[in-house]
Design a protein around this motif. Sequence first.
Motif, mmCIF file in Angstrom:
data_model
loop_
_atom_site.group_PDB
_atom_site.id
_atom_site.type_symbol
_atom_site.label_atom_id
_atom_site.label_comp_id
_atom_site.label_asym_id
_atom_site.label_seq_id
_atom_site.Cartn_x
_atom_site.Cartn_y
_atom_site.Cartn_z
ATOM 1 N N ALA A 210 -2.003 8.029 -13.315
ATOM 2 C CA ALA A 210 -2.055 6.479 -13.753
ATOM 3 C C ALA A 210 -1.985 5.536 -12.480
ATOM 4 N N ALA A 211 -1.353 6.025 -11.460
ATOM 5 C CA ALA A 211 -0.973 5.055 -10.426
ATOM 6 C C ALA A 211 -2.633 4.613 -9.871
ATOM 7 N N GLY A 212 -2.586 3.143 -9.791
ATOM 8 C CA GLY A 212 -3.626 2.459 -9.476
ATOM 9 C C GLY A 212 -3.604 1.727 -8.252
ATOM 10 N N THR A 213 -2.512 1.460 -7.826
ATOM 11 C CA THR A 213 -2.107 0.393 -6.710
ATOM 12 C C THR A 213 -1.250 1.291 -5.702
ATOM 13 N N LEU A 214 -1.412 1.041 -4.385
ATOM 14 C CA LEU A 214 -0.544 2.063 -3.477
ATOM 15 C C LEU A 214 -0.299 0.989 -2.380
ATOM 16 N N ARG A 215 1.010 0.666 -2.142
ATOM 17 C CA ARG A 215 1.400 -0.202 -0.886
ATOM 18 C C ARG A 215 1.755 0.390 0.367
ATOM 19 N N ILE A 216 1.284 0.466 1.319
ATOM 20 C CA ILE A 216 1.782 1.274 2.558
ATOM 21 C C ILE A 216 2.633 0.204 3.166
ATOM 22 N N VAL A 217 3.838 0.811 3.648
ATOM 23 C CA VAL A 217 4.697 -0.225 4.513
ATOM 24 C C VAL A 217 5.049 0.696 5.506
ATOM 25 N N CYS A 218 4.668 0.359 7.027
ATOM 26 C CA CYS A 218 4.718 0.902 8.038
ATOM 27 C C CYS A 218 5.571 -0.123 9.120
ATOM 28 N N SER B 4 -8.391 4.235 -0.217
ATOM 29 C CA SER B 4 -9.296 3.481 -1.014
ATOM 30 C C SER B 4 -10.605 4.081 -1.466
ATOM 31 N N ALA B 5 -10.692 5.104 -0.305
ATOM 32 C CA ALA B 5 -11.865 5.925 -1.084
ATOM 33 C C ALA B 5 -11.638 6.702 -2.205
ATOM 34 N N LEU B 6 -10.259 6.907 -2.522
ATOM 35 C CA LEU B 6 -10.024 7.928 -3.686
ATOM 36 C C LEU B 6 -9.875 6.803 -4.742
ATOM 37 N N GLY B 7 -10.161 5.850 -4.761
ATOM 38 C CA GLY B 7 -10.017 4.988 -5.988
ATOM 39 C C GLY B 7 -8.570 3.946 -5.846
ATOM 40 N N PHE B 8 -7.920 3.832 -5.011
ATOM 41 C CA PHE B 8 -6.606 3.147 -5.081
ATOM 42 C C PHE B 8 -6.739 1.602 -4.535
ATOM 43 N N ALA B 9 -6.066 0.810 -5.046
ATOM 44 C CA ALA B 9 -6.236 -0.493 -4.509
ATOM 45 C C ALA B 9 -4.927 -0.639 -3.494
ATOM 46 N N VAL B 10 -5.227 -0.863 -2.160
ATOM 47 C CA VAL B 10 -4.221 -0.326 -0.937
ATOM 48 C C VAL B 10 -3.944 -1.623 -0.422
ATOM 49 N N HIS B 11 -2.846 -2.011 -0.271
ATOM 50 C CA HIS B 11 -2.116 -3.160 0.769
ATOM 51 C C HIS B 11 -1.480 -2.551 1.671
ATOM 52 N N ILE B 12 -1.321 -3.176 2.819
ATOM 53 C CA ILE B 12 -0.437 -2.739 3.989
ATOM 54 C C ILE B 12 0.756 -3.760 4.375
ATOM 55 N N ASP B 13 1.972 -3.204 4.404
ATOM 56 C CA ASP B 13 2.825 -4.327 4.857
ATOM 57 C C ASP B 13 3.874 -3.906 5.964
ATOM 58 N N HIS B 14 4.318 -4.789 6.952
ATOM 59 C CA HIS B 14 5.066 -4.334 8.110
ATOM 60 C C HIS B 14 6.642 -4.691 7.716
ATOM 61 N N GLU B 15 6.902 -5.156 6.576
ATOM 62 C CA GLU B 15 8.018 -5.651 6.088
ATOM 63 C C GLU B 15 8.199 -4.905 4.699
ATOM 64 N N ARG C 5 -3.956 15.513 -4.750
ATOM 65 C CA ARG C 5 -4.360 16.608 -6.179
ATOM 66 C C ARG C 5 -3.300 17.327 -6.459
ATOM 67 N N SER C 6 -2.702 17.971 -5.522
ATOM 68 C CA SER C 6 -1.305 18.772 -5.745
ATOM 69 C C SER C 6 -0.411 17.996 -6.390
ATOM 70 N N LEU C 7 -0.192 16.579 -6.357
ATOM 71 C CA LEU C 7 0.922 15.699 -6.957
ATOM 72 C C LEU C 7 0.134 15.187 -8.330
ATOM 73 N N ASN C 8 -0.764 15.800 -8.445
ATOM 74 C CA ASN C 8 -1.565 15.243 -9.804
ATOM 75 C C ASN C 8 -1.702 13.669 -9.842
ATOM 76 N N LEU C 9 -2.133 13.089 -8.512
ATOM 77 C CA LEU C 9 -2.304 11.850 -8.277
ATOM 78 C C LEU C 9 -3.698 11.521 -8.865
ATOM 79 N N LEU C 10 -4.563 12.154 -9.213
ATOM 80 C CA LEU C 10 -6.216 11.790 -9.203
ATOM 81 C C LEU C 10 -6.492 12.299 -10.632
ATOM 82 N N VAL C 11 -5.629 12.645 -11.533
ATOM 83 C CA VAL C 11 -6.016 13.277 -12.774
ATOM 84 C C VAL C 11 -6.856 12.372 -13.790
ATOM 85 N N HIS C 12 -6.602 10.908 -13.510
ATOM 86 C CA HIS C 12 -7.363 10.090 -14.398
ATOM 87 C C HIS C 12 -8.518 9.640 -13.843
ATOM 88 N N ARG C 13 -9.038 9.994 -12.496
ATOM 89 C CA ARG C 13 -10.004 9.314 -11.915
ATOM 90 C C ARG C 13 -11.386 10.197 -12.102
#
Length: 368
Positions: free
Chosen positions: A84-92, A108-119, A360-368
């Motif tokens: 059911a995860a739709g939002t993904l935040r990448i922290v780097c 993003s190509a897999l359907g997630f709303a993705v944002h990047i943070d440095h903090e 897919r192995s983590l079942n992250l895409l089952v509702h897509r």
Amino acid sequence: MAQVLKKIGFHANGKPRAWLKSLVFDDQLAPRRVFQPWVWPHAGDIHPAFRAWLRLALQNPAPSSSNDWPLRRQHIVDQKSLGAAGTLRIVCTRPTTFVAHALQTHASALGFAVHIDHEMPEDFPEDLYLVICPQMFSRLPPREKRIVFQMEQSVHPRWFTPEYLNILYNSVAVFDYSAQNIQFLIQQGIPADMIFHVPLSPVAHYPGAEFVSALTESESERTCDVLFYGDLKNKRRQAFLKVLSDHFDVRAERSLYGQDLWRAMAHAKVVVNIHYYENALLESTRICECLSLGARVISEAATDQGQHADWEDLVLFTPINDAQAMVQAIHQCLQQTPAAAPSLTDRAFRLGPSMEAAFRSLNLLVHR
């Protein structure tokens, strides 16, 4: 005086030295009775000297018979809770921004709303977090929604401290760019089913490439022969760069990121990659960023040569420890008419398929 005492008791990263840790805490990281009023002066509080380290350590306990995290993690995966995860935040960290952009492109190509943070954010409202180099942060997202990207090189295992391995162990998944690293992590006790090979690759629509293409002719004039960027506090690299400097106009930079780095790369005729360690893995982050910007790259060969078949042909490699061979390769490159930037859109890179396979192995895409 206070600074001297701090150096005696703590490492530069804030972790207490072994003697202080064993003196103040028991094996379960509970303060010994005599030190309890000092470490925990108020309910729910921790003395500032120990706060960042202890919170991180308690959040990521060492594997033990009483640790039920493997069962809880498996339950999360089996119940397809992550689907059911739709939002993904990448922290780097800033040096790994390219990796964040590569992951963002494919997520993003897999359907997630993705944002990047440095903090690291104060709160963790997003559905999922992907933390690159998690050992660099004093706080981390809850392990139930945390994927980590491991980027250290196992050829020098001193970076894999018990604390760092515990962070990896206490995550939903570990991504690693190197098959060699993965075998090492399994040997260190990280369960094989939570580690995923996500090798890096160039990015066809990297933001830096758009920035470089927008530079005026004078702004993108090739003002130096050779650019190297990376950690310069290394005798091996210093020796290489001294040899190169005898033949070329060399620009060596330690801390260039973002637009400053992209502009420097636009000014260089060639970018070189010199290993930190003699037996290093290929610095694929640096090389893939250069290729994404259309730079011509010359690199030392590496111990994992041949494991990046989808882009190694875009790089000119020279033997390990042979600075003169690199000099000759640079001469050869400078005498050629500058080639057009490689057409990355026509190449089949592995990051997309491998990241999708992990999700897919983590079942992250089952509702897509």
